[in-house]
Design a protein around this motif. Structure first.
Motif, short mmCIF file in Angstrom:
data_model
loop_
_atom_site.label_atom_id
_atom_site.label_comp_id
_atom_site.label_asym_id
_atom_site.label_seq_id
_atom_site.Cartn_x
_atom_site.Cartn_y
_atom_site.Cartn_z
N TYR A 14 0.89 -1.50 0.01
CA TYR A 14 -0.66 -0.58 -0.09
C TYR A 14 1.01 0.96 0.11
CZ TYR A 14 -4.48 -2.06 1.02
OH TYR A 14 -5.58 -3.19 1.23
N ALA A 15 0.52 1.84 -0.64
CA ALA A 15 1.37 4.16 -1.20
C ALA A 15 0.38 4.62 -0.52
CB ALA A 15 2.32 3.55 -2.10
N LYS A 16 0.63 5.53 0.44
CA LYS A 16 -0.88 6.29 0.47
C LYS A 16 0.17 7.91 -0.20
CE LYS A 16 -0.29 9.27 4.42
NZ LYS A 16 -0.73 9.04 5.62
N VAL A 17 -0.53 8.54 -0.55
CA VAL A 17 -0.06 9.87 -1.87
C VAL A 17 -0.68 10.70 -0.64
CG1 VAL A 17 -1.44 11.45 -3.37
CG2 VAL A 17 -1.83 8.90 -3.40
N LEU A 18 1.11 11.38 -0.82
CA LEU A 18 1.18 12.23 0.05
C LEU A 18 1.04 13.64 -0.16
CD1 LEU A 18 4.67 11.67 2.17
CD2 LEU A 18 2.69 10.98 3.02
N ASP A 118 -4.85 9.22 -0.20
CA ASP A 118 -5.14 8.36 -0.57
C ASP A 118 -4.32 7.17 -0.92
OD1 ASP A 118 -7.86 8.95 -1.91
OD2 ASP A 118 -7.24 9.31 -3.37
N LYS A 119 -4.99 5.91 -1.06
CA LYS A 119 -4.01 4.94 -0.82
C LYS A 119 -4.11 3.88 -2.17
CE LYS A 119 -2.91 3.67 4.04
NZ LYS A 119 -3.32 2.78 5.82
N ILE A 120 -3.25 3.95 -3.21
CA ILE A 120 -2.88 2.29 -4.04
C ILE A 120 -2.44 1.65 -3.71
CG2 ILE A 120 -3.47 5.43 -5.13
CD1 ILE A 120 -0.23 5.07 -6.09
N ILE A 121 -2.10 0.17 -4.29
CA ILE A 121 -1.21 0.02 -4.62
C ILE A 121 -0.02 -0.61 -5.65
CG2 ILE A 121 -1.59 -3.29 -4.77
CD1 ILE A 121 -4.23 -3.08 -3.88
#
Ligand SMILES: Cc1cc2nc3c(=O)[nH]c(=O)nc-3n(C[C@H](O)[C@H](O)[C@H](O)COP(=O)(O)OP(=O)(O)OC[C@H]3O[C@@H](n4cnc5c(N)ncnc54)[C@H](O)[C@@H]3O)c2cc1C
Length: 285
Positions: A14-18, A118-121
């Motif tokens: 998971y990566a959070k959009v900073l 938002d979180k992306i994969i």
């Protein structure tokens, strides 16, 4: 060239959009920079790598998993338990050959629509076809358009921030329609201009006066105009030529280099040498 199916997508994070910000002017094609935070100590992403973005799409045909790659666009920041990475993405739209309808590129539109928080994969990381040479005297001729600037920006920042005593010369050819669309060299963000330096780093901007900004002719002309400097650089065995971005950037390059070196035969031979030594490398998508 590797196919997307060749990339192992089992390692997912998971990566959070900073942060997300537009780098191109409002009336130009949308290019955004996304800063992502991956809170997983096992994720280790470096300069000269790319990573994948996974998007599941639900439509009349069911669910499809879409996987696309993005180049690392800045020096990754690694902490004990997290890594911060940056990507550049152009919002892609194209006309479907069968239906004639306008089709929105799946993952690029998804990314451009993300908001901070938002979180992306993501997947990977994966090696890019080119890397920063270990030889600090190596010369780099970097040729790009559009989001092709992403890996080169990361390279240039890394070289001038982290590599001590880099002595090689870097010549960046970068095409855009106007000065405002020169990513990282415009009013929005002039990050790359911090490294301009007559002795080692020069950026050659190629503007297209035509409606098709990615018209490759302008880059070819810029290369021809720099013949003397390029011939001098090519006389050294440690000169690398890297090309990145949309496939259009490649069109006409052979002709331009043939003019630079004097004939098609000479260029064919020199390019074969470069390719054999992994010194001519393309990242085309
Ligand atoms: C190693 C690698 C690194 C990449 N790095 C980046 C990057 O840093 N930034 C980035 O934006 N893209 C990059 N790409 C391209 C990216 O993976 C996607 O192909 C792109 O975002 C389109 O995906 P999509 O799902 O939106 O479009 P899709 O739904 O797959 O539709 C693709 C359509 O858009 C066109 N298209 C794809 N990319 C572009 C482009 N950049 N310019 C113009 N037309 C295009 C295609 O020709 C096709 O018509 C890279 C590709 C590879 C293989």
């Amino acid at each position: 060239m590797a196919h997307l199916s060749d990339y192992d997508i089992r390692k997912q994070y998971y990566a959070k959009v900073l942060k997300t910000r537009r780098l191109s002017p409002p009336d130009a094609e949308e290019v955004r920079e996304l800063t992502l935070e991956v809170q997983d100590p096992s994720f280790d992403c470096k300069i000269d790598q790319s990573f994948g973005v996974l998007v599941e799409k639900h439509d009349d045909f069911g669910n499809t998993l879409n996987h696309r790659l993005y180049s690392v666009a800045d020096i990754p920041e690694k902490d004990i338990d997290k890594t911060i990475i940056t990507l550049l993405v152009k919002r892609c739209n194209y006309i479907d050959a069968f239906s004639g309808e306008l089709y929105n590129g799946i993952v690029s539109n998804y990314l451009c629509d993300r908001k901070a928080g938002d979180k992306i994969i993501i997947t990977g990381p994966y090696e890019l076809p080119f890397e920063i040479p270990e030889d600090k005297n190596a010369n780099l001729i970097l040729i790009g358009m559009g989001t092709g600037i992403a890996p080169f920006r990361a390279f240039i920042k890394h070289i001038y921030h982290n590599v001590k005593d880099w002595r090689g010369r870097i010549l960046l050819f970068y095409g855009a329609k106007t000065g405002l669309e020169l990513l990282y060299q415009n009013e929005e963000d002039d990050d790359l201009t911090n490294y301009y330096n007559e002795d080692t780093f020069k950026a050659i901007h190629a503007y297209s006066p035509r409606p098709l900004w990615h018209d490759p002719v302008v880059i070819d002309q810029s290369i021809e105009e720099r013949s003397e400097e390029i011939i001098e650089m090519l006389s050294h065995l440690n000169t690398y030529i890297y090309i990145a971005g949309h496939k259009k950037v490649k069109e006409g390059l052979d002709k331009a280099f043939a003019k630079v070196v004097g004939s098609e035969e000479k260029w064919k031979a020199r390019k074969a040498e470069l390719k054999a030594g992994k010194k001519w490398i393309e990242l085309i998508y």
